[in-house]
Design a protein around this motif. Structure first.
Motif, PDB file in Angstrom:
ATOM      1  N   GLN A   1      -9.145   5.643  -3.121  1.00  0.00           N
ATOM      2  CA  GLN A   1      -8.096   4.678  -3.436  1.00  0.00           C
ATOM      3  C   GLN A   1      -8.411   3.904  -4.703  1.00  0.00           C
ATOM      4  O   GLN A   1      -9.550   3.837  -5.143  1.00  0.00           O
ATOM      5  CB  GLN A   1      -7.843   3.727  -2.282  1.00  0.00           C
ATOM      6  CG  GLN A   1      -9.006   2.831  -1.928  1.00  0.00           C
ATOM      7  CD  GLN A   1      -8.727   2.023  -0.671  1.00  0.00           C
ATOM      8  OE1 GLN A   1      -8.122   2.512   0.275  1.00  0.00           O
ATOM      9  NE2 GLN A   1      -9.180   0.790  -0.661  1.00  0.00           N
TER      10      GLN A   1
ATOM     11  N   VAL B   1      -4.636  11.013  -0.645  1.00  0.00           N
ATOM     12  CA  VAL B   1      -5.074  11.730   0.540  1.00  0.00           C
ATOM     13  C   VAL B   1      -4.897  13.230   0.324  1.00  0.00           C
ATOM     14  O   VAL B   1      -3.828  13.677  -0.082  1.00  0.00           O
ATOM     15  CB  VAL B   1      -4.270  11.284   1.785  1.00  0.00           C
ATOM     16  CG1 VAL B   1      -4.643  12.119   3.004  1.00  0.00           C
ATOM     17  CG2 VAL B   1      -4.498   9.817   2.074  1.00  0.00           C
TER      18      VAL B   1
ATOM     19  N   VAL C   1       0.575   5.574   0.120  1.00  0.00           N
ATOM     20  CA  VAL C   1      -0.292   6.726   0.342  1.00  0.00           C
ATOM     21  C   VAL C   1       0.343   7.913  -0.369  1.00  0.00           C
ATOM     22  O   VAL C   1       1.498   8.262  -0.093  1.00  0.00           O
ATOM     23  CB  VAL C   1      -0.453   7.021   1.856  1.00  0.00           C
ATOM     24  CG1 VAL C   1      -1.312   8.253   2.069  1.00  0.00           C
ATOM     25  CG2 VAL C   1      -1.039   5.811   2.572  1.00  0.00           C
ATOM     26  N   CYS C   2      -0.415   8.517  -1.292  1.00  0.00           N
ATOM     27  CA  CYS C   2       0.073   9.648  -2.074  1.00  0.00           C
ATOM     28  C   CYS C   2      -0.723  10.892  -1.706  1.00  0.00           C
ATOM     29  O   CYS C   2      -1.944  10.922  -1.875  1.00  0.00           O
ATOM     30  CB  CYS C   2      -0.091   9.378  -3.567  1.00  0.00           C
ATOM     31  SG  CYS C   2       0.763   7.909  -4.149  1.00  0.00           S
TER      32      CYS C   2
ATOM     33  N   CYS D   1       0.855  -1.179   0.000  1.00  0.00           N
ATOM     34  CA  CYS D   1       0.000   0.000   0.000  1.00  0.00           C
ATOM     35  C   CYS D   1       0.889   1.227   0.000  1.00  0.00           C
ATOM     36  O   CYS D   1       1.887   1.272   0.715  1.00  0.00           O
ATOM     37  CB  CYS D   1      -0.896   0.014   1.233  1.00  0.00           C
ATOM     38  SG  CYS D   1      -1.941   1.476   1.337  1.00  0.00           S
TER      39      CYS D   1
ATOM     40  N   MET E   1      -3.478   4.799  -2.296  1.00  0.00           N
ATOM     41  CA  MET E   1      -4.427   5.670  -1.616  1.00  0.00           C
ATOM     42  C   MET E   1      -4.027   7.112  -1.873  1.00  0.00           C
ATOM     43  O   MET E   1      -2.852   7.462  -1.767  1.00  0.00           O
ATOM     44  CB  MET E   1      -4.429   5.377  -0.113  1.00  0.00           C
ATOM     45  CG  MET E   1      -5.498   6.112   0.649  1.00  0.00           C
ATOM     46  SD  MET E   1      -5.535   5.634   2.399  1.00  0.00           S
ATOM     47  CE  MET E   1      -5.905   3.896   2.280  1.00  0.00           C
TER      48      MET E   1
ATOM     49  N   LEU F   1     -10.029  11.072   1.363  1.00  0.00           N
ATOM     50  CA  LEU F   1      -9.247  10.020   0.736  1.00  0.00           C
ATOM     51  C   LEU F   1     -10.065   9.223  -0.256  1.00  0.00           C
ATOM     52  O   LEU F   1     -11.276   9.137  -0.161  1.00  0.00           O
ATOM     53  CB  LEU F   1      -8.597   9.109   1.781  1.00  0.00           C
ATOM     54  CG  LEU F   1      -9.481   8.324   2.731  1.00  0.00           C
ATOM     55  CD1 LEU F   1      -9.799   6.960   2.146  1.00  0.00           C
ATOM     56  CD2 LEU F   1      -8.761   8.149   4.046  1.00  0.00           C
TER      57      LEU F   1
END
Length: 117
Positions: free
Chosen positions: A102, A114, A69-70, A67, A112, A100
């Motif tokens: 995804q 954010v 997170v961007c 996973c 994901m 958020l």
């Protein structure tokens, strides 16, 4: 004591179908990989010193379990970019302090997005 020795972050996403994954990421990122340092590895620079790397899994059981997170400026813009590329993004969740959404790559890895509020 804080550690200010860091210079970059690379998030690695393991896949079993490397060519298919590269095509999928290139579709919604809007470009081919920025770097392919060696066979089975492709990297895209998302922001200064922030990269995602798609890598052929050294062990097939590793694929699809990552996973990343961007952070994005605007979650709805990112959802539209994905939709225009034919990549289904989840509905936006508004948690008050962040929004958020995804997507899942063909291997099952989660990307994901954010937006801080």
């Amino acid at each position: 004591m804080s550690n200010n020795n860091f210079t970059s972050v690379v998030s690695v996403l393991h896949v079993n179908d490397f060519d298919g994954a590269v095509e999928w990421y290139a579709k919604w990122l809007g470009r081919k990989p920025d770097v392919s340092p060696y066979e089975g590895v492709a990297e895209w620079r998302l922001a200064e010193n922030a990269w995602i790397q798609v890598s052929l899994a050294p062990d097939p059981s590793l694929a699809g379990k990552s996973c990343v997170v961007c952070g994005v400026h605007n979650i709805e813009t990112q959802r539209a970019v994905c939709q225009d590329a034919g990549v289904a993004a989840s509905k936006t969740q508004d948690l008050g302090f962040i929004k958020l959404a995804q997507v899942s790559d063909p291997a099952g890895n989660t990307v994901m997005f954010v937006q801080e509020m």
